[in-house]
Design an enzyme around this catalytic site. Structure first.
Site, short mmCIF file in Angstrom:
data_model
loop_
_atom_site.label_atom_id
_atom_site.label_comp_id
_atom_site.label_asym_id
_atom_site.label_seq_id
_atom_site.Cartn_x
_atom_site.Cartn_y
_atom_site.Cartn_z
N HIS A 1 0.86 -1.19 0.00
CA HIS A 1 0.00 0.00 0.00
C HIS A 1 0.89 1.23 0.00
CE1 HIS A 1 -3.03 2.92 1.19
NE2 HIS A 1 -3.98 1.98 1.07
N ARG B 1 -6.89 10.22 0.12
CA ARG B 1 -6.62 10.70 -1.24
C ARG B 1 -7.91 10.78 -2.05
NH1 ARG B 1 -3.47 6.47 -3.24
NH2 ARG B 1 -3.55 5.35 -1.26
#
Length: 503
Positions: free
Chosen positions: A280, A303
């Protein structure tokens, strides 16, 4: 992967489910069966809880084992949401066909290179999880009672389809908590924590139970088995070192627990994609303990709601909503390497007040932990001001993003001034999820080396392989647990009815 369609158990028909319901309806007396003959569910994350919920709905006795002290697995930590398409919560029209296409694209070369029966099986797994995704969201929202009304677009998705609560707990904690509360009130359910399964029992070709250790004593349980024990991204010295030694020095979002796929291999299960370990792109680097091997995940929702990534020079360098593997590669190529034994890089995650407000429950936790701090752009420097203003102009439609980003979540900032509030945290790539595991089919049955189903054995969640290929889309972990956990529960209930009650 060579499944033989004619020998595999098919997905339970509505007729089979109705027969089970009629035979164990609420007006009937409780099932009378020896205590050693129960359906055994291994793992208390969402996959295991989904299976147990389906079983108890049909008045099938369930005993759920988990090696941890507290239930919930990694599912309870999931913070970005659960995918579903189409649903009534989505702001833009979507369908399972677009979701299927995004998942195939995300699976990358692993899917593209598959041929014959292996290709067909991978297609069926993806078709099942995408086609059943809206039902999974509605089950959790309408039957379980979890708020999933907030929808965001995460990396690798062409639409906003990742659901979470508009306000309140992060989705993993909300879902796991609601399912556990309901199960604990059910007389057909028993939970045993601190119970580590050490062996799967087999009689001829059929799985008939497990051995497990609790309080230094070995115990035996008899019955069909659903494995939902999770992946091995925290097993850095064991399975990660075995399959991907190049990743063994990375920090992880997972506790250091061994993987359990080998237990299933011992009874004939075949594994696939074991080298496909997802890194990740954003795990928090806590300034109070930067060398910690286990990191808190900086959820992709940060995000998705508008956050951006910056290098040490204050510049953006990647489309933050690209696939996870793409963003990770960009960080490891461009960001500064941190000193120490761990392989870490330093990137900055930046949010404006609009993005932060859309993530209220997340932000409160991150601020409390000191993983994100509230500051001003003036304190971050002119380079960050310039980058944020350029991004704000892109969001406002004044220019196109050279990095290719087209979705901006809830970023609302238009005029960046030195006194403008900003939220920042330091992040690095972290081991997060394992795409590989035991081969299973769309009925959640575990398959052997010849592609035949192993009677009495099902699997769901991260312990399985073949669904995600090279990369998992954010929001599809909770989804696969809900979809295949429920399928496994229904299938195990029918098997129990035929093989245990009838005898």
């Amino acid at each position: 992967m060579k499944p033989k369609n004619q020998t595999r158990m098919r997905i339970l028909s509505l007729e089979m489910i109705n027969i089970l319901k009629m035979s164990t309806c609420a007006n009937s007396p409780p099932l009378t069966t020896p205590t050693t003959h129960r359906v055994i569910v291994v793992g208390s994350g969402l996959a295991g809880l989904s299976a147990a919920t389906q079983l108890t709905k049909l008045n099938v006795p369930v005993i759920l084992l988990d090696r941890a002290e507290r239930p919930g697995g990694n599912s309870i930590k999931a913070s970005s949401g659960i995918n579903g398409a189409p649903t009534r919560f989505q702001p833009v029209r979507d369908d399972d066909g677009a979701f299927y296409a995004d998942t195939v694209k995300s699976a990358g070369d692993i899917f593209a290179g598959a041929q014959g029966n292996e290709r067909k099986l991978r297609e069926r797994l993806i078709r099942t999880v995408t086609k059943d995704s809206s039902d999974a969201v509605y089950w959790l929202a309408d039957e379980v009672g979890v708020d999933l009304s907030k929808v965001a677009q995460l990396g690798g998705h062409s639409r906003a389809r990742t659901h979470r609560s508009a306000k309140g707990k992060p989705p993993g904690a909300a879902i796991v908590g609601a399912l556990l509360d309901a199960l604990k009130e059910n007389p057909f359910f028993e939970l045993r924590t601190k119970s580590r399964v050490t062996k799967v029992l087999k009689d001829a070709k059929e799985v008939v139970g497990v051995e497990y250790v609790a309080e230094e004593q070995t115990h035996v349980l008899r019955g069909p088995v659903v494995f939902a024990s999770g992946g091995f991204a925290g097993d850095v010295r064991g399975m990660v070192s075995r399959y991907r030694p190049d990743l063994a020095a990375y920090p992880s979002t997972n506790e250091a627990r061994e993987g359990s796929q080998s237990l299933l291999e011992e009874v004939g299960a075949k594994t696939t994609d074991m080298e496909q370990i997802q890194v990740h792109p954003t795990g928090f680097v806590d300034e109070k303990d930067s060398s910690a091997t286990v990191k808190f995940l900086a959820a992709e929702a940060l995000r998705g709601e508008g956050g951006i990534l910056l290098l040490g020079n204050g510049r953006r360098f990647v489309n933050e909503l690209e696939r996870r593997d793409h963003v990770t590669d960009a960080i490891t190529r461009a960001a500064t390497t941190l000193e120490g034994d761990l392989r870490q890089w330093e990137a900055t995650l930046l949010l404006d007040e609009g993005a932060a407000a859309a993530l209220d429950s997340h932000m409160q936790f991150y601020l409390w932990k000191g993983l994100i701090k509230k500051t001003t752009f003036g304190e971050l420097g002119q380079a960050v001001i310039d980058s944020a203003q350029e991004y704000a102009d892109i969001v406002a439609g004044k220019k196109a993003d050279e990095l290719g980003r087209t979705a901006f979540g809830n970023w609302t900032l238009t005029d960046v001034q030195p006194e403008t509030v900003a939220y920042v945290g330091k992040v690095t790539p972290v081991l997060h999820f394992t795409m590989g595991g035991v081969i299973f089919d769309e009925t959640s049955q575990v398959l052997d080396g010849q592609g035949d189903a192993i009677p009495g054995l099902w699997a769901a969640g991260e312990v399985t392989g073949g669904l995600h290929g090279q990369n998992r889309l954010g929001g599809s972990s909770l989804l696969e647990c809900a979809v295949f956990g429920r399928i496994a529960g229904n299938a195990a209930a029918a098997f129990y009815q035929r093989h245990y009650l009838s005898s």
